[in-house]
Design a protein around this motif. Sequence first.
Motif, PDB file in Angstrom:
ATOM      1  N   GLU A 158       0.494   0.784  -3.304  1.00 31.63           N
ATOM      2  CA  GLU A 158      -0.038   2.064  -3.798  1.00 31.63           C
ATOM      3  C   GLU A 158       0.780   3.228  -3.267  1.00 31.63           C
ATOM      4  OE1 GLU A 158      -3.929   4.763  -2.885  1.00 31.63           O
ATOM      5  OE2 GLU A 158      -4.279   2.608  -3.187  1.00 31.63           O
ATOM      6  N   TYR A 159       1.170   3.159  -1.986  1.00 39.08           N
ATOM      7  CA  TYR A 159       2.014   4.210  -1.407  1.00 39.08           C
ATOM      8  C   TYR A 159       3.337   4.318  -2.165  1.00 39.08           C
ATOM      9  CZ  TYR A 159      -1.017   4.317   2.775  1.00 39.08           C
ATOM     10  OH  TYR A 159      -2.063   4.451   3.635  1.00 39.08           O
ATOM     11  N   GLN A 160       3.920   3.174  -2.481  1.00 39.08           N
ATOM     12  CA  GLN A 160       5.212   3.161  -3.173  1.00 39.08           C
ATOM     13  C   GLN A 160       5.094   3.747  -4.573  1.00 39.08           C
ATOM     14  OE1 GLN A 160       6.913  -0.730  -3.602  1.00 39.08           O
ATOM     15  NE2 GLN A 160       8.912   0.018  -4.194  1.00 39.08           N
ATOM     16  N   GLU A 161       4.044   3.374  -5.290  1.00 33.47           N
ATOM     17  CA  GLU A 161       3.867   3.854  -6.666  1.00 33.47           C
ATOM     18  C   GLU A 161       3.591   5.354  -6.715  1.00 33.47           C
ATOM     19  OE1 GLU A 161       0.711   1.446  -8.112  1.00 33.47           O
ATOM     20  OE2 GLU A 161       1.983  -0.312  -8.533  1.00 33.47           O
ATOM     21  N   MET A 162       2.856   5.865  -5.735  1.00 37.33           N
ATOM     22  CA  MET A 162       2.441   7.268  -5.754  1.00 37.33           C
ATOM     23  C   MET A 162       3.369   8.168  -4.945  1.00 37.33           C
ATOM     24  SD  MET A 162      -1.705   6.848  -5.456  1.00 37.33           S
ATOM     25  CE  MET A 162      -1.957   8.612  -5.733  1.00 37.33           C
ATOM     26  N   GLY A 163       4.353   7.589  -4.281  1.00 38.87           N
ATOM     27  CA  GLY A 163       5.278   8.388  -3.492  1.00 38.87           C
ATOM     28  C   GLY A 163       4.650   8.944  -2.224  1.00 38.87           C
ATOM     29  N   VAL A 164       3.734   8.192  -1.583  1.00 43.95           N
ATOM     30  CA  VAL A 164       3.046   8.645  -0.380  1.00 43.95           C
ATOM     31  C   VAL A 164       3.983   8.553   0.820  1.00 43.95           C
ATOM     32  CG1 VAL A 164       1.133   8.181   1.203  1.00 43.95           C
ATOM     33  CG2 VAL A 164       0.769   8.011  -1.268  1.00 43.95           C
ATOM     34  N   LEU A 165       4.108   9.670   1.540  1.00 44.22           N
ATOM     35  CA  LEU A 165       4.881   9.693   2.776  1.00 44.22           C
ATOM     36  C   LEU A 165       3.989   9.437   3.987  1.00 44.22           C
ATOM     37  CD1 LEU A 165       7.131  12.829   2.152  1.00 44.22           C
ATOM     38  CD2 LEU A 165       7.734  10.444   1.787  1.00 44.22           C
ATOM     39  N   ALA A 166       2.770  10.003   3.947  1.00 42.11           N
ATOM     40  CA  ALA A 166       1.829   9.849   5.058  1.00 42.11           C
ATOM     41  C   ALA A 166       0.414   9.846   4.513  1.00 42.11           C
ATOM     42  CB  ALA A 166       2.010  10.979   6.060  1.00 42.11           C
ATOM     43  N   ASN A 167      -0.438   9.041   5.151  1.00 39.66           N
ATOM     44  CA  ASN A 167      -1.836   8.929   4.735  1.00 39.66           C
ATOM     45  C   ASN A 167      -2.713   9.076   5.986  1.00 39.66           C
ATOM     46  OD1 ASN A 167      -3.961   6.311   3.377  1.00 39.66           O
ATOM     47  ND2 ASN A 167      -4.133   8.507   3.160  1.00 39.66           N
ATOM     48  N   PHE A 168      -3.617  10.047   5.944  1.00 41.03           N
ATOM     49  CA  PHE A 168      -4.485  10.328   7.085  1.00 41.03           C
ATOM     50  C   PHE A 168      -5.920   9.952   6.724  1.00 41.03           C
ATOM     51  CE2 PHE A 168      -0.906  13.243   7.159  1.00 41.03           C
ATOM     52  CZ  PHE A 168      -0.426  13.072   8.454  1.00 41.03           C
ATOM     53  N   LEU A 169      -6.536   9.103   7.564  1.00 38.37           N
ATOM     54  CA  LEU A 169      -7.894   8.630   7.324  1.00 38.37           C
ATOM     55  C   LEU A 169      -8.777   8.968   8.512  1.00 38.37           C
ATOM     56  CD1 LEU A 169      -7.144   5.049   5.912  1.00 38.37           C
ATOM     57  CD2 LEU A 169      -7.866   7.036   4.596  1.00 38.37           C
ATOM     58  N   SER A 170      -9.980   9.497   8.226  1.00 30.80           N
ATOM     59  CA  SER A 170     -10.931   9.764   9.306  1.00 30.80           C
ATOM     60  C   SER A 170     -11.551   8.455   9.777  1.00 30.80           C
ATOM     61  CB  SER A 170     -12.013  10.729   8.821  1.00 30.80           C
ATOM     62  OG  SER A 170     -12.752  10.137   7.763  1.00 30.80           O
ATOM     63  N   GLU A 171     -12.120   8.499  10.967  1.00 28.38           N
ATOM     64  CA  GLU A 171     -12.685   7.289  11.549  1.00 28.38           C
ATOM     65  C   GLU A 171     -13.835   6.739  10.724  1.00 28.38           C
ATOM     66  OE1 GLU A 171     -14.103   5.712  15.973  1.00 28.38           O
ATOM     67  OE2 GLU A 171     -13.757   7.852  15.592  1.00 28.38           O
ATOM     68  N   ASP A 172     -14.626   7.643  10.099  1.00 27.20           N
ATOM     69  CA  ASP A 172     -15.759   7.190   9.276  1.00 27.20           C
ATOM     70  C   ASP A 172     -15.345   6.874   7.839  1.00 27.20           C
ATOM     71  OD1 ASP A 172     -15.224   9.680   8.340  1.00 27.20           O
ATOM     72  OD2 ASP A 172     -17.198  10.555   8.733  1.00 27.20           O
ATOM     73  N   GLY A 173     -14.076   7.074   7.486  1.00 29.67           N
ATOM     74  CA  GLY A 173     -13.581   6.759   6.150  1.00 29.67           C
ATOM     75  C   GLY A 173     -13.925   7.786   5.090  1.00 29.67           C
ATOM     76  N   ALA A 174     -14.594   8.884   5.463  1.00 30.87           N
ATOM     77  CA  ALA A 174     -15.018   9.882   4.473  1.00 30.87           C
ATOM     78  C   ALA A 174     -13.891  10.804   4.048  1.00 30.87           C
ATOM     79  CB  ALA A 174     -16.186  10.706   5.036  1.00 30.87           C
ATOM     80  N   THR A 175     -12.894  10.952   4.899  1.00 27.78           N
ATOM     81  CA  THR A 175     -11.788  11.868   4.601  1.00 27.78           C
ATOM     82  C   THR A 175     -10.500  11.066   4.427  1.00 27.78           C
ATOM     83  OG1 THR A 175     -12.845  13.609   5.906  1.00 27.78           O
ATOM     84  CG2 THR A 175     -10.513  13.893   5.376  1.00 27.78           C
ATOM     85  N   ASP A 176      -9.879  11.244   3.270  1.00 27.09           N
ATOM     86  CA  ASP A 176      -8.651  10.514   2.925  1.00 27.09           C
ATOM     87  C   ASP A 176      -7.647  11.527   2.397  1.00 27.09           C
ATOM     88  OD1 ASP A 176      -6.629   8.971   1.861  1.00 27.09           O
ATOM     89  OD2 ASP A 176      -7.957   7.462   1.019  1.00 27.09           O
TER      90      ASP A 176
END
Length: 424
Positions: A67-85
């Motif tokens: 998914e990162y490769q297809e969307m061109g994601v450089l960095a992905n930040f996730l909160s501990e509870d998973g609510a923030t992406d």
Amino acid sequence: MRKIVSVLAALLLIAALPVMAPAEAWVGVDFQFEAPEGMYQLGPGIEENDPAWALAGVGDAAAKLKEYQEMGVLANFLSEDGATDISVMQKVSKESETIFDLRLMEEEDKAEFLETLAKAGNEDVAIENGWFENKSGLLFYRIKIDVGGEREMHELIYGTIMNGYSLNIDIHTLDTGMTPEQEEIVEKMADSMVFTNILEKPPEDVSAALNALLLLILLLAAVAGPLIYVPIKSKRDKKKKARLTEQLSEFHKTNGKDTAHGEAVYVNETDCTREAIHRFSYYQAYVKNIGEVIFGTLLCVVTVCAAFLIDSVWWMKLAAVAVTAYYAYKLIAMPGAVEKIQIKVHSQGMSKTAHYTFYNDVFRVSGIQSANVVPYFQLTEVRRCGQYLYLYYGPDNAYLVDDYGFQQGESRDFEKFIRGKLQK
């Protein structure tokens, strides 16, 4: 002691993982920004078997990397509870290469660009867009999308275009609305972004414009060529036919309609079979008009190849394919069209056998039409195809003379005789 060593090793391993990082600069190739505090940091640089995926709650690391490769994601930040992406994505496109630096756009172009970025498809979709300038002078477009209905979806994007590529900071939530705190995190990331190396916009590629102009000229030539050539050719043929008709009328006034002079020099009977007509039709369509066929084919092939090789806009490719397909259809249908006309002409006579009697100044035709005396000046061309001589009396019509049908005279001598009459 073993238990103490194991605990210390586990603590050291967790401390080494790129997760739950404090606020620090996330550095890219030519830009950097302040990463959000207290969030797992993932990205395409983390190995598939890294424990960071499990700690961040990602079950299928391979799918995430894809998914990162297809969307061109450089960095992905996730909160501990998973609510923030939150994802930071980089993409290069023709549009980003053309704009190069968002700040260089004219105000009118900016408004049009912002309008085309996102449009509401139905009443369940609400879109809010605008501009945001950060503390270092970077210009961002800000797009907020709220989708209602059975399953809610909310997305906020801060994006810019710099050095020929687009850079987006994207946060999205499902089923629940986006909190002010989440929006603030994304805004802070955009506000902290700094480009460490700002390139100058390269000069416009003149060759691309020239290629597009050349392709447009080829398309116009392919479309307008027949529209110009066919009427000119038709007008020329009509003038020639009118002149011959006038000469023929004057001839009949002087000599009568059924008059022959002197002894018969050659006598021939030719069976105008379906096969003979079919052969003439292919000769007329492809051999006699070989120049037009080759020119039209080459023009279409060059046009459609150029449309795809220079990577032109979609409508030019579509137009090139459509023109080529039309020419191909006309080319394939040409012999059939000629054959239909010939069958109609030959079916008007008493039989399918043409009876020719050639004199020194005229020749007589019967069988396939009412008996008629034809002066040699009425013939426009003499062509050979295999065993047949085609005596053209118009651009698309000819008398078929079979070499094996001579009852008086030889075919070799006859060809010299008839060509000599045309030269005179």
